[in-house]
Design an enzyme around this catalytic site. Structure first.
Site, mmCIF file in Angstrom:
data_model
loop_
_atom_site.group_PDB
_atom_site.id
_atom_site.type_symbol
_atom_site.label_atom_id
_atom_site.label_comp_id
_atom_site.label_asym_id
_atom_site.label_seq_id
_atom_site.Cartn_x
_atom_site.Cartn_y
_atom_site.Cartn_z
ATOM 1 N NE ARG A 238 82.071 42.704 28.326
ATOM 2 C CZ ARG A 238 81.941 43.821 29.037
ATOM 3 N NH1 ARG A 238 81.028 43.909 29.980
ATOM 4 N NH2 ARG A 238 82.689 44.875 28.772
ATOM 5 C CD GLU A 267 74.702 41.973 26.279
ATOM 6 O OE1 GLU A 267 74.937 43.163 26.033
ATOM 7 O OE2 GLU A 267 75.127 41.397 27.271
ATOM 8 C CG HIS A 286 75.374 45.229 29.117
ATOM 9 N ND1 HIS A 286 76.117 44.479 28.236
ATOM 10 C CD2 HIS A 286 76.280 45.810 29.956
ATOM 11 C CE1 HIS A 286 77.404 44.605 28.522
ATOM 12 N NE2 HIS A 286 77.533 45.409 29.562
HETATM 13 P P1 NAD Z 1 89.439 43.486 37.270
HETATM 14 O O1 NAD Z 1 90.457 43.341 36.197
HETATM 15 O O2 NAD Z 1 89.700 44.420 38.410
HETATM 16 O O3 NAD Z 1 89.112 42.052 37.910
HETATM 17 C C1 NAD Z 1 88.905 40.914 37.134
HETATM 18 C C2 NAD Z 1 89.491 39.750 37.925
HETATM 19 O O4 NAD Z 1 89.150 38.538 37.273
HETATM 20 C C3 NAD Z 1 91.030 39.811 37.997
HETATM 21 O O5 NAD Z 1 91.444 39.862 39.341
HETATM 22 C C4 NAD Z 1 91.457 38.509 37.324
HETATM 23 O O6 NAD Z 1 92.616 37.941 37.914
HETATM 24 C C5 NAD Z 1 90.223 37.647 37.526
HETATM 25 N N1 NAD Z 1 90.132 36.488 36.657
HETATM 26 C C6 NAD Z 1 90.501 36.373 35.366
HETATM 27 N N2 NAD Z 1 90.241 35.116 34.930
HETATM 28 C C7 NAD Z 1 89.691 34.445 35.965
HETATM 29 C C8 NAD Z 1 89.209 33.128 36.139
HETATM 30 N N3 NAD Z 1 89.240 32.228 35.144
HETATM 31 N N4 NAD Z 1 88.693 32.775 37.341
HETATM 32 C C9 NAD Z 1 88.658 33.652 38.367
HETATM 33 N N5 NAD Z 1 89.123 34.928 38.262
HETATM 34 C C10 NAD Z 1 89.626 35.297 37.080
HETATM 35 O O7 NAD Z 1 88.091 43.869 36.517
HETATM 36 P P2 NAD Z 1 86.755 44.468 37.179
HETATM 37 O O8 NAD Z 1 86.798 45.940 37.151
HETATM 38 O O9 NAD Z 1 86.497 43.786 38.465
HETATM 39 O O10 NAD Z 1 85.683 44.012 36.080
HETATM 40 C C11 NAD Z 1 85.382 42.647 35.877
HETATM 41 C C12 NAD Z 1 84.552 42.462 34.615
HETATM 42 O O11 NAD Z 1 83.244 42.993 34.832
HETATM 43 C C13 NAD Z 1 85.066 43.247 33.403
HETATM 44 O O12 NAD Z 1 86.090 42.573 32.733
HETATM 45 C C14 NAD Z 1 83.814 43.380 32.553
HETATM 46 O O13 NAD Z 1 83.732 42.322 31.639
HETATM 47 C C15 NAD Z 1 82.680 43.255 33.552
HETATM 48 N N6 NAD Z 1 81.898 44.518 33.611
HETATM 49 C C16 NAD Z 1 80.568 44.481 33.277
HETATM 50 C C17 NAD Z 1 79.810 45.652 33.300
HETATM 51 C C18 NAD Z 1 78.338 45.665 32.960
HETATM 52 O O14 NAD Z 1 77.807 46.708 32.612
HETATM 53 N N7 NAD Z 1 77.603 44.586 33.085
HETATM 54 C C19 NAD Z 1 80.410 46.849 33.654
HETATM 55 C C20 NAD Z 1 81.757 46.844 34.023
HETATM 56 C C21 NAD Z 1 82.494 45.676 33.989
#
Ligand code: NAD
Length: 322
Positions: A238, A267, A286
């Site tokens: 993000r 964005e 994105h």
């Molecule tokens: P997930 O919930 O499986 O994993 C996220 C991890 O981040 C969790 O394990 C959590 O404990 C950890 N976390 C939270 N705060 C933290 C911190 N301060 N330091 C280190 N780790 C921390 O989620 P995911 O499926 O892996 O997705 C991650 C993120 O990717 C989503 O929340 C979303 O914002 C982003 N995403 C972006 C796109 C895109 O199109 N660019 C698409 C999908 C997801």
């Protein structure tokens, strides 16, 4: 028949895919244009909503009094749904890890290779008739042997680590909630480290965390100052995780060597953003999870779950908010 609104405006080709995959037990409603006026009109009597990137705001949530279920097409619901208003509706929420994880993990690798090879710059220059056969050599790098720093080791962090491993990398990771077992750490060549050590040791810092109050500007001037001067930052999570002004300064002054960004604080980014004119950035709109493969996988999973919900069966990937 339950009515389900797709809240984002999409090209007809994507609506066709959705219609092909939609459960016959549901009526799928789509938008003709990208206006909130149409959204509010159509939300009035829907039973469920599929949310993608378009924000499900307080105003839109209030326009759906009969809504009982929201399915996020991706996983980053924290910043796309106004959670305070949503909680008050009593509706249930599910996310769609299927289809999201691989696309983003592949994109993190793609951006990393592209930044290390100055791909955007080389390609644009060649198209202008400039053939940099040797000029980029001093700043071009390989991925093999590098240390990847994973901030967040959830679904996407782990999928990215598997893919980076195939390029002969090792890694350090930090996640307050996830510790991989010893077997997985050895298999993926990973070590858990405190966040500060990750910034100090990584050649590539890649972000895989949700956007929350705690992670806003996780990459600020202090974090960038800790990073190696030849380090690269990759953000497929993000935009507001990164203080973009601080990043632009670090790239200009050579405090870090490059950045690959799929997401931005605003964005699309402002046309005046200094990031747009830099040869050491690779920027995409994105699209990490924006493949047709991902869309079909997501839609299959979304419609199966909607069908389960309306058939009073247990649903998958529910987020407990209440
Ligand atoms: P997930 O919930 O499986 O994993 C996220 C991890 O981040 C969790 O394990 C959590 O404990 C950890 N976390 C939270 N705060 C933290 C911190 N301060 N330091 C280190 N780790 C921390 O989620 P995911 O499926 O892996 O997705 C991650 C993120 O990717 C989503 O929340 C979303 O914002 C982003 N995403 C972006 C796109 C895109 O199109 N660019 C698409 C999908 C997801």
């Amino acid at each position: 028949m339950p009515k389900v609104l797709y809240l984002s405006h999409a090209p007809d080709e994507l609506y066709d895919v959705m219609r092909k995959l939609a459960a016959p037990s549901l009526e799928l409603i789509t938008l003709c244009d990208n206006s909130d006026r149409e959204r509010i009109e159509k939300l009035a009597d829907v039973d469920a909503v599929i949310v993608a990137a378009y924000p499900f705001t307080r105003e839109l949530i209030a326009a759906a009094p009969a809504m009982r279920f929201v399915h996020h097409q991706g996983v980053g619901y924290q910043d796309t749904i106004d959670l305070e208003s949503f909680r008050r509706t009593g509706a249930r929420l599910a996310i769609t890890p299927a289809g999201t994880t691989i696309g983003v993990a592949e994109h993190a690798v793609l951006l990393t290779l592209a930044v290390l090879r100055r791909l955007s710059f080389a390609d644009a220059e060649l198209r202008q008739g400039r053939w940099h056969v040797n000029a980029l050599r001093p700043e071009s790098k390989e991925l093999a042997g590098k240390t990847i720093g994973y901030i967040g080791m959830g679904r996407i962090g782990q999928a990215a680590a598997q893919r980076f491993r195939a390029f002969d990398t090792t890694g350090v990771y930090h996640d307050p909630n996830v510790r991989l077992d010893a077997y997985a750490e050895t298999d993926l060549g990973l070590r858990f480290v405190p966040q500060r050590e990750l910034f100090e040791q990584a050649d590539v810092v890649t972000l895989h965390v949700p956007l929350t109050a705690d992670t806003h500007h996780l990459i600020d001037a202090n974090a960038l100052a800790l990073m190696k001067r030849d380090a690269v930052l990759i953000n497929t999570a993000r935009g507001p995780l990164v203080d973009e002004a601080a990043l632009a300064r670090a790239l200009e002054t050579g405090d870090i060597a490059g950045a690959g960004l799929d997401v931005f604080e605003t964005e699309p980014p402002e046309p005046t953003s200094p990031l747009l004119g830099m040869r050491n950035t690779v920027l995409t709109p994105h699209i990490s999870a924006g493949t047709i493969d991902a869309f079909e996988t997501k839609m299959r999973a979304v419609f199966q779950n909607l069908h389960r919900f309306f058939a009073d069966q247990p649903i998958e990937n529910e987020i407990q908010l209440h």
